[in-house]
Design a protein around this motif. Structure first.
Motif, PDB file in Angstrom:
ATOM      1  N   PHE A  74       5.092  19.630  -0.020  1.00 49.34           N
ATOM      2  CA  PHE A  74       5.032  19.430   1.429  1.00 49.34           C
ATOM      3  C   PHE A  74       5.430  17.987   1.728  1.00 49.34           C
ATOM      4  O   PHE A  74       4.589  17.120   1.944  1.00 49.34           O
ATOM      5  N   PRO A  75       6.729  17.684   1.734  1.00 48.00           N
ATOM      6  CA  PRO A  75       7.176  16.305   1.965  1.00 48.00           C
ATOM      7  C   PRO A  75       7.072  15.895   3.430  1.00 48.00           C
ATOM      8  O   PRO A  75       7.256  16.717   4.334  1.00 48.00           O
ATOM      9  N   LEU A  76       6.803  14.618   3.636  1.00 47.04           N
ATOM     10  CA  LEU A  76       6.728  14.033   4.977  1.00 47.04           C
ATOM     11  C   LEU A  76       7.863  13.028   5.119  1.00 47.04           C
ATOM     12  O   LEU A  76       7.969  12.092   4.339  1.00 47.04           O
ATOM     13  N   ARG A  77       8.706  13.239   6.125  1.00 49.54           N
ATOM     14  CA  ARG A  77       9.875  12.372   6.315  1.00 49.54           C
ATOM     15  C   ARG A  77       9.678  11.459   7.518  1.00 49.54           C
ATOM     16  O   ARG A  77       9.305  11.928   8.607  1.00 49.54           O
ATOM     17  N   LEU A  78       9.932  10.171   7.283  1.00 44.45           N
ATOM     18  CA  LEU A  78       9.989   9.207   8.375  1.00 44.45           C
ATOM     19  C   LEU A  78      11.459   9.014   8.701  1.00 44.45           C
ATOM     20  O   LEU A  78      12.248   8.591   7.862  1.00 44.45           O
ATOM     21  N   LEU A  79      11.839   9.326   9.922  1.00 39.62           N
ATOM     22  CA  LEU A  79      13.248   9.359  10.285  1.00 39.62           C
ATOM     23  C   LEU A  79      13.812   7.952  10.514  1.00 39.62           C
ATOM     24  O   LEU A  79      14.911   7.632  10.086  1.00 39.62           O
ATOM     25  N   SER A  80      13.052   7.128  11.205  1.00 37.93           N
ATOM     26  CA  SER A  80      13.463   5.750  11.511  1.00 37.93           C
ATOM     27  C   SER A  80      12.174   4.937  11.609  1.00 37.93           C
ATOM     28  O   SER A  80      11.531   4.920  12.653  1.00 37.93           O
ATOM     29  N   ALA A  81      11.818   4.297  10.494  1.00 37.42           N
ATOM     30  CA  ALA A  81      10.502   3.683  10.396  1.00 37.42           C
ATOM     31  C   ALA A  81      10.283   2.599  11.450  1.00 37.42           C
ATOM     32  O   ALA A  81      11.196   1.828  11.771  1.00 37.42           O
ATOM     33  N   ALA A  82       9.052   2.560  11.948  1.00 39.67           N
ATOM     34  CA  ALA A  82       8.645   1.547  12.931  1.00 39.67           C
ATOM     35  C   ALA A  82       7.372   0.868  12.432  1.00 39.67           C
ATOM     36  O   ALA A  82       6.589   1.487  11.692  1.00 39.67           O
ATOM     37  N   PRO A  83       7.131  -0.392  12.834  1.00 41.78           N
ATOM     38  CA  PRO A  83       5.914  -1.095  12.390  1.00 41.78           C
ATOM     39  C   PRO A  83       4.633  -0.325  12.721  1.00 41.78           C
ATOM     40  O   PRO A  83       3.646  -0.424  11.984  1.00 41.78           O
ATOM     41  N   SER A  84       4.650   0.475  13.791  1.00 39.45           N
ATOM     42  CA  SER A  84       3.465   1.260  14.163  1.00 39.45           C
ATOM     43  C   SER A  84       3.152   2.352  13.134  1.00 39.45           C
ATOM     44  O   SER A  84       2.063   2.945  13.181  1.00 39.45           O
ATOM     45  N   GLN A  85       4.076   2.612  12.226  1.00 38.00           N
ATOM     46  CA  GLN A  85       3.846   3.608  11.187  1.00 38.00           C
ATOM     47  C   GLN A  85       3.265   2.995   9.907  1.00 38.00           C
ATOM     48  O   GLN A  85       3.046   3.710   8.927  1.00 38.00           O
ATOM     49  N   THR A  86       2.995   1.709   9.942  1.00 37.50           N
ATOM     50  CA  THR A  86       2.276   1.071   8.841  1.00 37.50           C
ATOM     51  C   THR A  86       0.888   1.681   8.768  1.00 37.50           C
ATOM     52  O   THR A  86       0.122   1.641   9.745  1.00 37.50           O
ATOM     53  N   SER A  87       0.554   2.271   7.618  1.00 37.14           N
ATOM     54  CA  SER A  87      -0.690   3.013   7.510  1.00 37.14           C
ATOM     55  C   SER A  87      -0.867   3.479   6.064  1.00 37.14           C
ATOM     56  O   SER A  87      -0.007   3.260   5.218  1.00 37.14           O
ATOM     57  N   VAL A  88      -2.001   4.115   5.820  1.00 35.84           N
ATOM     58  CA  VAL A  88      -2.201   4.834   4.562  1.00 35.84           C
ATOM     59  C   VAL A  88      -2.075   6.318   4.873  1.00 35.84           C
ATOM     60  O   VAL A  88      -2.731   6.818   5.803  1.00 35.84           O
ATOM     61  N   TYR A  89      -1.247   6.994   4.104  1.00 32.76           N
ATOM     62  CA  TYR A  89      -0.975   8.409   4.347  1.00 32.76           C
ATOM     63  C   TYR A  89      -1.621   9.259   3.256  1.00 32.76           C
ATOM     64  O   TYR A  89      -1.454   9.004   2.064  1.00 32.76           O
ATOM     65  N   PHE A  90      -2.358  10.266   3.699  1.00 34.15           N
ATOM     66  CA  PHE A  90      -3.005  11.192   2.768  1.00 34.15           C
ATOM     67  C   PHE A  90      -2.477  12.594   2.984  1.00 34.15           C
ATOM     68  O   PHE A  90      -2.365  13.072   4.119  1.00 34.15           O
ATOM     69  N   PHE A 104      -7.987  15.985  -1.136  1.00 25.99           N
ATOM     70  CA  PHE A 104      -7.060  14.925  -0.735  1.00 25.99           C
ATOM     71  C   PHE A 104      -6.327  14.358  -1.940  1.00 25.99           C
ATOM     72  O   PHE A 104      -6.897  14.209  -3.028  1.00 25.99           O
ATOM     73  N   GLY A 105      -5.058  14.003  -1.718  1.00 25.64           N
ATOM     74  CA  GLY A 105      -4.300  13.254  -2.692  1.00 25.64           C
ATOM     75  C   GLY A 105      -4.735  11.792  -2.689  1.00 25.64           C
ATOM     76  O   GLY A 105      -5.526  11.378  -1.834  1.00 25.64           O
ATOM     77  N   PRO A 106      -4.204  10.978  -3.605  1.00 20.41           N
ATOM     78  CA  PRO A 106      -4.646   9.582  -3.742  1.00 20.41           C
ATOM     79  C   PRO A 106      -4.137   8.657  -2.648  1.00 20.41           C
ATOM     80  O   PRO A 106      -4.604   7.534  -2.531  1.00 20.41           O
ATOM     81  N   GLY A 107      -3.183   9.107  -1.859  1.00 21.91           N
ATOM     82  CA  GLY A 107      -2.702   8.302  -0.741  1.00 21.91           C
ATOM     83  C   GLY A 107      -1.447   7.499  -1.056  1.00 21.91           C
ATOM     84  O   GLY A 107      -1.165   7.172  -2.212  1.00 21.91           O
ATOM     85  N   THR A 108      -0.699   7.194   0.001  1.00 23.96           N
ATOM     86  CA  THR A 108       0.465   6.305  -0.065  1.00 23.96           C
ATOM     87  C   THR A 108       0.263   5.200   0.963  1.00 23.96           C
ATOM     88  O   THR A 108       0.062   5.488   2.144  1.00 23.96           O
ATOM     89  N   ARG A 109       0.294   3.961   0.501  1.00 24.89           N
ATOM     90  CA  ARG A 109       0.157   2.829   1.424  1.00 24.89           C
ATOM     91  C   ARG A 109       1.545   2.377   1.835  1.00 24.89           C
ATOM     92  O   ARG A 109       2.329   1.915   1.002  1.00 24.89           O
ATOM     93  N   LEU A 110       1.852   2.531   3.119  1.00 24.46           N
ATOM     94  CA  LEU A 110       3.186   2.222   3.648  1.00 24.46           C
ATOM     95  C   LEU A 110       3.115   1.023   4.580  1.00 24.46           C
ATOM     96  O   LEU A 110       2.265   0.973   5.478  1.00 24.46           O
ATOM     97  N   THR A 111       4.003   0.072   4.340  1.00 21.93           N
ATOM     98  CA  THR A 111       4.140  -1.083   5.227  1.00 21.93           C
ATOM     99  C   THR A 111       5.545  -1.099   5.790  1.00 21.93           C
ATOM    100  O   THR A 111       6.522  -0.996   5.037  1.00 21.93           O
ATOM    101  N   VAL A 112       5.661  -1.204   7.113  1.00 21.36           N
ATOM    102  CA  VAL A 112       6.967  -1.275   7.772  1.00 21.36           C
ATOM    103  C   VAL A 112       7.094  -2.649   8.412  1.00 21.36           C
ATOM    104  O   VAL A 112       6.283  -3.029   9.268  1.00 21.36           O
ATOM    105  N   LEU A 113       8.092  -3.383   7.957  1.00 26.88           N
ATOM    106  CA  LEU A 113       8.273  -4.766   8.440  1.00 26.88           C
ATOM    107  C   LEU A 113       9.202  -4.821   9.647  1.00 26.88           C
ATOM    108  O   LEU A 113      10.072  -3.945   9.805  1.00 26.88           O
TER     109      LEU A 113
END
Lengths: 113, 111
Positions: A74-90, A104-113
């Motif tokens: 079940f992939p999650l696609r970010l089409l055009s990343a924005a700083p507001s999408q900085t988050s931890v994704y589970f 829950f999975g272990p999570g992905t920590r995403l930072t958008v600059l």
């Protein structure tokens, strides 16, 4: 039996870049979902799927796409990343419908600059 | 819009104390209420409650649901430093077919 796996664990993107967060499960669970967790906000549902070929929007779907071509992925696609999408994704899965225990999975920590 | 409110948002107690965490909710077509423990990584499942008045218990942790008054409590007796975590309450209801989470209670157990 790996349970729920997520890749990558960490990711840094620049504004406007696209990427895909991967989620895989080997428990043969029908229900899969994506949440984001921001400080002081709890977890918020982005998208979910009740089975292969079926997806639907959650509370905060804007800026994200999903697909469910197999039970396992079940992939999650970010089409055009924005700083507001900085988050931890589970990613979370459960047997049957969502009101069973979710794993829950272990999570992905995403930072958008 | 479904709503889940947890209180307190943070709590500091000493080892051995008993704590009670609260969760109140407003959801359409309530199905279940779940408690999770989160220690710096993914939430781990504690309890799922679907019927009023039935206590779920696991060791020093217990939880009860009041569907009439729309709340649940999570009790932890004889607390240990390993109980330090964020405790999340979530409710399954109508609307989006997923869980609505509260903001969590950050529990700190001091030795």
């Amino acid at each position: 039996n790996a349970g729920v796996t997520q890749t990558p664990k960490f990711q840094v993107l620049k504004t406007g870049q696209s990427m895909t967060l991967q989620c895989a499960q080997d428990m043969n669970h029908e229900y899969m979902s994506w949440y984001r967790q921001d400080p002081g906000m709890g977890l918020r549902l982005i998208h979910y799927s009740v089975g292969a070929g079926i997806t639907d929007q959650g509370e905060v779907p804007n800026g994200y796409n999903v697909s469910r071509s197999t039970t396992e992925d079940f992939p999650l696609r970010l089409l055009s990343a924005a700083p507001s999408q900085t988050s931890v994704y589970f990613c979370a899965t459960s047997r049957g419908s969502s009101y069973n225990e979710q794993f829950f999975g272990p999570g992905t920590r995403l930072t958008v600059l | 819009e479904d709503k889940v409110v947890q209180s307190p948002l943070s709590l500091v107690v000493h080892e051995g104390d008993t704590v009670t965490l609260n969760c109140s909710y407003e959801v359409t077509n309530f199905r279940s209420l779940l408690w999770y423990k989160q220690e710096k990584k993914a939430p781990t499942f504690l309890f799922m409650l679907t019927s009023s008045g039935i206590e779920k218990k696991s060791g020093r942790l217990s939880s009860i649901l009041d569907k009439k008054e729309l709340f649940s409590i999570l009790n932890i007796t004889a607390t240990q430093t390993g109980d330090s975590a964020v405790y999340l309450c979530a409710v399954e209801g109508g609307g989006a077919d997923g869980l609505t989470f509260g903001k969590g209670t950050h529990l700190i157990i001091q030795p």
